[in-house]
Scaffold this motif. Structure first.
Motif, PDB file in Angstrom:
ATOM      1  N   LEU A  32      40.366  27.162  -4.824  1.00  0.00           N
ATOM      2  CA  LEU A  32      41.586  27.931  -4.583  1.00  0.00           C
ATOM      3  C   LEU A  32      42.804  27.014  -4.600  1.00  0.00           C
ATOM      4  CD1 LEU A  32      40.333  30.170  -1.609  1.00  0.00           C
ATOM      5  CD2 LEU A  32      40.455  30.808  -4.026  1.00  0.00           C
ATOM      6  N   PHE A  33      42.658  25.826  -3.972  1.00  0.00           N
ATOM      7  CA  PHE A  33      43.776  24.885  -3.916  1.00  0.00           C
ATOM      8  C   PHE A  33      44.039  24.226  -5.262  1.00  0.00           C
ATOM      9  CE2 PHE A  33      42.520  25.051   0.586  1.00  0.00           C
ATOM     10  CZ  PHE A  33      43.759  25.277   1.178  1.00  0.00           C
ATOM     11  N   GLU A  34      43.038  24.176  -6.117  1.00  0.00           N
ATOM     12  CA  GLU A  34      43.258  23.640  -7.461  1.00  0.00           C
ATOM     13  C   GLU A  34      44.098  24.592  -8.305  1.00  0.00           C
ATOM     14  OE1 GLU A  34      39.407  22.997  -9.092  1.00  0.00           O
ATOM     15  OE2 GLU A  34      38.802  21.549  -7.550  1.00  0.00           O
ATOM     16  N   LEU A  35      44.042  25.869  -7.958  1.00  0.00           N
ATOM     17  CA  LEU A  35      44.691  26.899  -8.770  1.00  0.00           C
ATOM     18  C   LEU A  35      46.017  27.384  -8.200  1.00  0.00           C
ATOM     19  CD1 LEU A  35      41.440  28.904  -9.448  1.00  0.00           C
ATOM     20  CD2 LEU A  35      42.796  27.769 -11.208  1.00  0.00           C
ATOM     21  N   ALA A  36      46.209  27.261  -6.886  1.00  0.00           N
ATOM     22  CA  ALA A  36      47.389  27.861  -6.253  1.00  0.00           C
ATOM     23  C   ALA A  36      47.668  27.188  -4.907  1.00  0.00           C
ATOM     24  CB  ALA A  36      47.168  29.359  -6.044  1.00  0.00           C
ATOM     25  N   HIS A  37      48.802  27.534  -4.340  1.00  0.00           N
ATOM     26  CA  HIS A  37      49.087  27.243  -2.938  1.00  0.00           C
ATOM     27  C   HIS A  37      48.563  28.400  -2.097  1.00  0.00           C
ATOM     28  CE1 HIS A  37      51.669  23.955  -4.104  1.00  0.00           C
ATOM     29  NE2 HIS A  37      52.462  24.753  -4.795  1.00  0.00           N
ATOM     30  N   LEU A  38      48.187  28.129  -0.875  1.00  0.00           N
ATOM     31  CA  LEU A  38      47.791  29.180   0.050  1.00  0.00           C
ATOM     32  C   LEU A  38      48.867  29.348   1.115  1.00  0.00           C
ATOM     33  CD1 LEU A  38      45.076  28.758  -1.392  1.00  0.00           C
ATOM     34  CD2 LEU A  38      43.949  29.109   0.814  1.00  0.00           C
ATOM     35  N   VAL A  39      49.249  30.586   1.360  1.00  0.00           N
ATOM     36  CA  VAL A  39      50.206  30.910   2.410  1.00  0.00           C
ATOM     37  C   VAL A  39      49.512  31.824   3.409  1.00  0.00           C
ATOM     38  CG1 VAL A  39      52.356  32.103   2.962  1.00  0.00           C
ATOM     39  CG2 VAL A  39      52.246  30.590   0.976  1.00  0.00           C
ATOM     40  N   VAL A  40      49.426  31.370   4.644  1.00  0.00           N
ATOM     41  CA  VAL A  40      48.766  32.122   5.701  1.00  0.00           C
ATOM     42  C   VAL A  40      49.815  32.871   6.493  1.00  0.00           C
ATOM     43  CG1 VAL A  40      47.292  31.996   7.733  1.00  0.00           C
ATOM     44  CG2 VAL A  40      46.940  30.392   5.842  1.00  0.00           C
ATOM     45  N   ILE A  41      49.690  34.185   6.542  1.00  0.00           N
ATOM     46  CA  ILE A  41      50.610  34.994   7.336  1.00  0.00           C
ATOM     47  C   ILE A  41      50.171  34.877   8.795  1.00  0.00           C
ATOM     48  CG2 ILE A  41      51.544  37.301   7.713  1.00  0.00           C
ATOM     49  CD1 ILE A  41      50.866  37.916   4.780  1.00  0.00           C
ATOM     50  N   ASP A  42      50.925  34.118   9.550  1.00  0.00           N
ATOM     51  CA  ASP A  42      50.540  33.784  10.920  1.00  0.00           C
ATOM     52  C   ASP A  42      50.628  34.976  11.854  1.00  0.00           C
ATOM     53  OD1 ASP A  42      49.488  31.320  11.306  1.00  0.00           O
ATOM     54  OD2 ASP A  42      51.370  30.314  11.758  1.00  0.00           O
ATOM     55  N   ARG A  43      49.765  34.939  12.861  1.00  0.00           N
ATOM     56  CA  ARG A  43      49.840  35.891  13.962  1.00  0.00           C
ATOM     57  C   ARG A  43      50.402  35.136  15.153  1.00  0.00           C
ATOM     58  NH1 ARG A  43      43.973  38.355  14.618  1.00  0.00           N
ATOM     59  NH2 ARG A  43      44.771  38.493  16.734  1.00  0.00           N
ATOM     60  N   PRO A  44      51.595  35.520  15.624  1.00  0.00           N
ATOM     61  CA  PRO A  44      52.217  34.787  16.725  1.00  0.00           C
ATOM     62  C   PRO A  44      51.370  34.736  17.997  1.00  0.00           C
ATOM     63  CG  PRO A  44      53.783  36.269  15.680  1.00  0.00           C
ATOM     64  CD  PRO A  44      52.439  36.598  15.116  1.00  0.00           C
ATOM     65  N   LEU A  61      50.778  26.607   3.583  1.00  0.00           N
ATOM     66  CA  LEU A  61      51.916  26.874   4.459  1.00  0.00           C
ATOM     67  C   LEU A  61      51.577  28.037   5.367  1.00  0.00           C
ATOM     68  CD1 LEU A  61      54.987  26.505   5.210  1.00  0.00           C
ATOM     69  CD2 LEU A  61      55.458  28.239   3.449  1.00  0.00           C
ATOM     70  N   ARG A  62      51.825  27.856   6.668  1.00  0.00           N
ATOM     71  CA  ARG A  62      51.702  28.982   7.601  1.00  0.00           C
ATOM     72  C   ARG A  62      53.082  29.595   7.768  1.00  0.00           C
ATOM     73  NH1 ARG A  62      47.297  27.204  12.185  1.00  0.00           N
ATOM     74  NH2 ARG A  62      46.756  25.193  11.290  1.00  0.00           N
ATOM     75  N   LEU A  63      53.119  30.916   7.624  1.00  0.00           N
ATOM     76  CA  LEU A  63      54.401  31.611   7.560  1.00  0.00           C
ATOM     77  C   LEU A  63      54.414  32.782   8.532  1.00  0.00           C
ATOM     78  CD1 LEU A  63      57.093  31.751   5.902  1.00  0.00           C
ATOM     79  CD2 LEU A  63      55.927  33.369   4.400  1.00  0.00           C
ATOM     80  N   ALA A  64      55.408  32.796   9.400  1.00  0.00           N
ATOM     81  CA  ALA A  64      55.609  33.936  10.307  1.00  0.00           C
ATOM     82  C   ALA A  64      56.634  34.869   9.672  1.00  0.00           C
ATOM     83  CB  ALA A  64      56.084  33.456  11.669  1.00  0.00           C
ATOM     84  N   LEU A  65      56.219  36.060   9.313  1.00  0.00           N
ATOM     85  CA  LEU A  65      57.128  37.006   8.678  1.00  0.00           C
ATOM     86  C   LEU A  65      58.045  37.644   9.724  1.00  0.00           C
ATOM     87  CD1 LEU A  65      54.710  38.750   6.153  1.00  0.00           C
ATOM     88  CD2 LEU A  65      56.328  36.889   5.720  1.00  0.00           C
ATOM     89  N   PRO A  66      59.252  38.047   9.308  1.00  0.00           N
ATOM     90  CA  PRO A  66      60.203  38.620  10.270  1.00  0.00           C
ATOM     91  C   PRO A  66      59.691  39.877  10.966  1.00  0.00           C
ATOM     92  CG  PRO A  66      61.312  38.032   8.225  1.00  0.00           C
ATOM     93  CD  PRO A  66      59.840  37.878   7.975  1.00  0.00           C
ATOM     94  N   THR A  67      58.997  40.742  10.213  1.00  0.00           N
ATOM     95  CA  THR A  67      58.527  42.008  10.773  1.00  0.00           C
ATOM     96  C   THR A  67      57.014  41.987  10.862  1.00  0.00           C
ATOM     97  OG1 THR A  67      60.378  43.156   9.730  1.00  0.00           O
ATOM     98  CG2 THR A  67      58.566  44.518  10.523  1.00  0.00           C
ATOM     99  N   ARG A  68      56.493  42.241  12.036  1.00  0.00           N
ATOM    100  CA  ARG A  68      55.042  42.303  12.206  1.00  0.00           C
ATOM    101  C   ARG A  68      54.671  43.730  12.591  1.00  0.00           C
ATOM    102  NH1 ARG A  68      51.869  39.452   9.901  1.00  0.00           N
ATOM    103  NH2 ARG A  68      50.324  39.671  11.519  1.00  0.00           N
ATOM    104  N   MET A  69      54.275  44.512  11.605  1.00  0.00           N
ATOM    105  CA  MET A  69      53.956  45.914  11.858  1.00  0.00           C
ATOM    106  C   MET A  69      52.494  46.034  12.261  1.00  0.00           C
ATOM    107  SD  MET A  69      56.045  47.654   8.687  1.00  0.00           S
ATOM    108  CE  MET A  69      55.999  49.299   9.396  1.00  0.00           C
ATOM    109  N   ALA A  70      52.280  46.516  13.460  1.00  0.00           N
ATOM    110  CA  ALA A  70      50.915  46.605  14.008  1.00  0.00           C
ATOM    111  C   ALA A  70      50.214  47.860  13.479  1.00  0.00           C
ATOM    112  CB  ALA A  70      50.959  46.606  15.530  1.00  0.00           C
TER     113      ALA A  70
END
Length: 209
Positions: A117-129, A163-172
């Motif tokens: 996966l890392f050979e082909l792309a970057h991974l972005v993890v949508i973090d859970r605060p 990259l771990r990324l916290a999105l502005p809106t976290r819709m439960a």
């Protein structure tokens, strides 16, 4: 690339895709329904129907596209194969990103050829605060020296970082909860786009037969 079963697609999926595009300044987000997810139970409705619901949900949203390539392949839906297809399409120098949720990230070492996966792309993890438990040792080893702390660092190369990324809106909102409410005959209003809800109701999807 934002994959998933989308069983069914809901506003949480769609809002995450829009915010990923904005936060990372992506040209487009391929939302890719899995046909046969290897590490999950078989989805509740056929893949063609989930794709149709996804297309309705996206509508005319700029930059989002419903990508059917995993439905066009035979066998399980392996992300590495999907990324290889995207890499072939966009070329060796394109900055490719695969986004995944925190729960999927915790099981990354169980995926088929996770190093590829890392050979082909970057991974972005949508973090859970609210989720700060330590990572499994095998996952720590897999991502060792790959993690960066901003999109500028991420995009210095075509692939290879995390990259771990916290999105502005976290819709439960969860698809599991949507399916449960449909089984019970409870309201799903404002959990899904109106066009998606209309098709589900019209076709009596996610109901016991």
């Amino acid at each position: 690339m934002l994959g998933g079963t989308f069983d069914p697609v809901h506003l949480g999926h769609l809002r995450s895709a829009v915010e990923l595009q904005e936060c990372l300044m992506l040209d487009r987000v391929h939302m890719v329904p899995a046909s046969m997810p290897p590490l999950r139970d078989e989805p509740s409705v056929p893949p063609e129907e989930r794709l149709a619901l996804l297309r309705l949900g996206i509508g005319q949203t700029p930059g989002l596209t419903a990508d059917a390539r995993e439905l066009e392949r035979h066998g399980p839906s392996y992300s590495a194969d999907t990324l290889a297809s995207l890499r072939e399409e966009y070329g060796a120098e394109a900055r490719l990103v695969m986004a995944l949720g925190h729960d999927a990230f915790l099981r990354l070492v169980e995926w088929r050829t996770p190093e590829r996966l890392f050979e082909l792309a970057h991974l972005v993890v949508i973090d859970r605060p609210d989720h700060d438990a330590p990572l499994p040792d095998a996952l720590v080893e897999l991502i060792h020296r790959r993690e960066v702390d901003c999109s500028e660092a991420l995009f210095q190369e075509p692939a290879g970082s995390l990259l771990r990324l916290a999105l502005p809106t976290r819709m439960a909102i969860s698809a599991t909860e949507v399916r449960r409410r449909l089984l019970e005959g409870s309201s799903i209003r404002y959990l899904l786009p109106e066009a998606v809800e209309a098709r589900i109701q019209e076709r009596a999807l996610y109901r016991r037969h």
